[in-house]
Design a protein around this motif. Structure first.
Motif, mmCIF file in Angstrom:
data_model
loop_
_atom_site.group_PDB
_atom_site.id
_atom_site.type_symbol
_atom_site.label_atom_id
_atom_site.label_comp_id
_atom_site.label_asym_id
_atom_site.label_seq_id
_atom_site.Cartn_x
_atom_site.Cartn_y
_atom_site.Cartn_z
ATOM 1 N N SER A 42 -6.351 -3.814 23.544
ATOM 2 C CA SER A 42 -7.794 -3.664 23.299
ATOM 3 C C SER A 42 -8.586 -3.627 24.601
ATOM 4 O O SER A 42 -9.729 -3.183 24.621
ATOM 5 N N ASN A 51 -9.119 0.084 25.235
ATOM 6 C CA ASN A 51 -9.932 0.936 24.360
ATOM 7 C C ASN A 51 -11.046 0.186 23.634
ATOM 8 O O ASN A 51 -11.662 0.734 22.730
ATOM 9 N N CYS A 105 -16.883 -1.194 22.892
ATOM 10 C CA CYS A 105 -17.924 -0.227 22.511
ATOM 11 C C CYS A 105 -19.247 -0.928 22.222
ATOM 12 O O CYS A 105 -20.305 -0.315 22.297
ATOM 13 N N GLU A 144 -20.428 -2.087 19.390
ATOM 14 C CA GLU A 144 -21.062 -1.820 18.092
ATOM 15 C C GLU A 144 -20.865 -2.950 17.081
ATOM 16 O O GLU A 144 -21.461 -2.936 16.020
ATOM 17 N N CYS A 145 -20.003 -3.913 17.407
ATOM 18 C CA CYS A 145 -19.732 -4.958 16.423
ATOM 19 C C CYS A 145 -20.950 -5.862 16.236
ATOM 20 O O CYS A 145 -21.806 -5.970 17.111
ATOM 21 N N CYS A 194 -14.066 -5.761 14.246
ATOM 22 C CA CYS A 194 -14.317 -4.606 15.090
ATOM 23 C C CYS A 194 -14.901 -3.511 14.206
ATOM 24 O O CYS A 194 -14.440 -3.297 13.092
ATOM 25 N N ASN A 240 -15.045 -0.431 15.173
ATOM 26 C CA ASN A 240 -14.606 0.837 15.739
ATOM 27 C C ASN A 240 -13.093 0.937 15.700
ATOM 28 O O ASN A 240 -12.492 1.515 16.591
ATOM 29 N N LYS A 277 -21.523 -3.291 31.608
ATOM 30 C CA LYS A 277 -21.560 -1.949 31.020
ATOM 31 C C LYS A 277 -22.792 -1.780 30.129
ATOM 32 O O LYS A 277 -23.340 -0.698 30.012
ATOM 33 N N SER A 278 -23.198 -2.876 29.507
ATOM 34 C CA SER A 278 -24.323 -2.788 28.578
ATOM 35 C C SER A 278 -25.559 -3.493 29.139
ATOM 36 O O SER A 278 -26.389 -3.980 28.383
ATOM 37 N N THR A 283 -27.118 3.528 23.823
ATOM 38 C CA THR A 283 -26.340 4.390 22.925
ATOM 39 C C THR A 283 -25.903 3.664 21.660
ATOM 40 O O THR A 283 -25.181 4.235 20.847
ATOM 41 N N ARG A 284 -26.319 2.406 21.495
ATOM 42 C CA ARG A 284 -25.919 1.661 20.297
ATOM 43 C C ARG A 284 -26.462 2.338 19.042
ATOM 44 O O ARG A 284 -27.639 2.691 18.988
ATOM 45 N N CYS A 298 -12.323 -7.038 19.977
ATOM 46 C CA CYS A 298 -11.540 -6.680 21.162
ATOM 47 C C CYS A 298 -11.678 -7.778 22.217
ATOM 48 O O CYS A 298 -12.492 -8.692 22.092
#
Lengths: 46, 461
Positions: free
Chosen positions: A15, A18, A21, A23-24, A43, A45, B94-95, B149-150, B342
């Motif tokens: 993980s 990748n 992101c 979005e969670c 997750c 995504n 990054k955010s 971009t969320r 993650c």
């Protein structure tokens, strides 16, 4: 004899390649507002 | 790092840094415990001595087990080293400056007078106030402008009691929905309510617009009414339970949580869980009170022993009911082994002060709802954005590796270093550790993983 049964899990090392992101769901918004558990999140995504 | 424990008749081994979960027999359980410290010969001798009276544990068998452990280690599923620290700030870097979630304090007032309320009866140690539509609209614009971009944006209507400002809640939802398409965003709204003002209009609206509703109920009537009283001192249980039942029944499959608090008065909170089940509720979240140690509602050391037992009994009850076809959800036992967060999320935590902020009725920004009212944590406001960059930087650098006490803890990638507000209130630092909370959290994780393991076994049976 099989001494060890390994369950299917998301590999955290994979993980790292990748994930991230963002979005969670924010964990504290989910239910309790006082003792959030990141591990209780999913997750978004996968 | 590994963590071994026995629960629910299972021997469970967690490989912390790969996320692997292993169910093992007694021999493997012992051998894994010795694997890093002892030689193969010493481990073999120890096993043959311990299990010498068992016909099924031979030297060949012990050797086979040792090789299985080696295979898992070589496959990166046991004794995986922690190589994540260099990426600890990556997700937040990054955010940077991206905001994706707001806790909108639409009401700093409440129609209940709960003595254990962390928000001092909804006033947050300040004046009573309702958020105007103009302030709320500006907060939503601030969120849209800073969301990068969320795609998924989250807004929780919070208080105090948000239904005391229901018209503004409705207007804000309508405004946000009107901006979704043009901005390419999806709003997920949640509402946290004590239930007193729920009526048919609220039910229709909440079940149409709210992704989740959080309904405050402490379980048994006598437990609930001990703290959750109105300003005349009357308990609220009789008034709110029928309303909650009506809302939940009309809600169909949409998410909700009955959210209870257990205190010194009810460390035996499983009885309150049972009460909620008897009332027909199946999505439950029961949390330990967060308050100063000397507070009358605070859990004592003796209480925590009871709570730990209750967590195990709760897991047994969930297992029993699932197998009987009557499952229920307990928020902190929800864990998705294959689709969980993650590593970036697990390291960086909840995002308070960076991607998640609270907005007061006057439009002030705070790192989260639990810091509201503490002026030194004021980040800025919804018109000018974050101006107190020093405080924000402190939260941005707050990750699991920023807590020295967490480095050797097996649960660090499950809790991400814990709640910054709880740490601050317990130790005076957002990088501190709320130790009492840690012990309860670890027990919850052990129970949650045991339940998932038993599910896997049941599915394979």
């Amino acid at each position: 004899m099989k001494h060890i049964q390994t369950l299917e899990t998301r590999n955290l090392c994979e993980s790292a390649k990748n994930g991230g992101c963002g979005e969670c769901q924010t964990s504290c918004q989910s239910a309790c507002k006082t003792s959030c558990g990141i591990a209780n999140q999913q997750c978004e995504n996968t | 790092m590994i963590h071994r424990y026995k629960l629910g008749g299972m021997n469970i081994v967690l490989d912390i840094c790969s996320g692997s979960v292993h169910l093992v027999d007694e021999v493997a359980y012992d051998m894994i415990g010795l694997f890093e410290a002892e030689s193969r010969e010493a481990i073999t001798a120890a096993m043959l001595e311990k299990y010498g009276d068992r016909e099924d544990v031979t030297e060949a068998d012990v050797n086979e087990c040792y090789e299985q452990i080696e295979e898992l280690r070589d496959a990166g599923k046991l004794f995986t080293p922690d190589t994540f620290e260099p990426m600890a700030g990556a997700l937040k870097a990054k955010s940077a400056n991206v905001v994706k979630a707001l806790c909108l304090h639409v009401a700093h007032t409440c129609n209940l007078n709960c003595s254990y309320c962390f928000a001092s009866q909804g006033k947050y140690h300040g004046d009573r106030a309702l958020m105007s539509f103009e302030v709320g609209k500006q907060a939503l614009d601030f969120l849209l402008e800073h969301s990068g971009t969320r795609h998924n944006l989250e807004v929780d209507f919070f208080g105090g009691e948000p239904l005391m400002n229901f018209d503004v809640v409705k207007q804000l939802v309508a405004y946000a929905r009107s901006r979704e398409k043009e901005c390419g965003k999806h709003f997920r709204f949640t509402l946290t309510t004590n239930g007193v003002l729920i009526d048919d209009d609220v039910i229709d609206f909440a079940n149409r617009e709210m992704s989740n509703v959080v309904l405050s109920l402490d379980g048994r009537k006598e437990v609930h009414d001990r703290y959750r009283v109105d300003y005349a001192g009357n308990g609220s249980w009789d008034r709110i339970v029928p309303k909650f039942q009506k809302l939940v029944k009309a809600r169909g499959n949409k998410a909700y949580y009955m959210r209870g608090t257990f205190t010194h008065a009810n460390p035996d909170f499983l009885k309150d869980i049972q009460q909620m089940l008897d009332l027909g509720f199946t999505e439950l979240s029961m949390e330990p009170v967060v308050c100063a140690p000397g507070d009358p509602s605070a859990l004592t050391d003796e209480d925590r022993v009871i709570v730990m037992e209750q967590y195990e009994k709760l897991a047994e009850l969930m297992l029993e009911r699932r197998r009987a076809g009557k499952p229920f959800t307990f928020y902190h036992y929800m864990i998705d082994l294959t689709g969980g967060p993650c590593i970036y999320k697990r390291i960086s935590g909840c995002g308070s002060g960076t991607e998640y902020m609270a907005v007061t009725p006057w439009g002030d920004l705070y790192p989260c709802h639990q810091f509201v009212g503490d002026e030194k944590f004021r980040l800025g406001d919804v018109w000018t954005g974050v101006t107190n960059t020093e405080i924000q930087a402190d939260f941005a650098s707050c990750n699991v590796y920023a807590h020295p006490e967490c480095r050797d803890c097996w649960a660090r990638l499950y809790c991400s270093g814990g709640c910054a507000a709880n740490a601050y209130h317990a130790t005076g630092s957002v990088r501190g550790v709320y130790k009492e909370g840690c012990e309860l959290f670890k027990k919850r994780m052990e129970c949650a993983i045991m339940l998932e393991a038993s599910k896997a076994l049941d599915n394979n049976a």
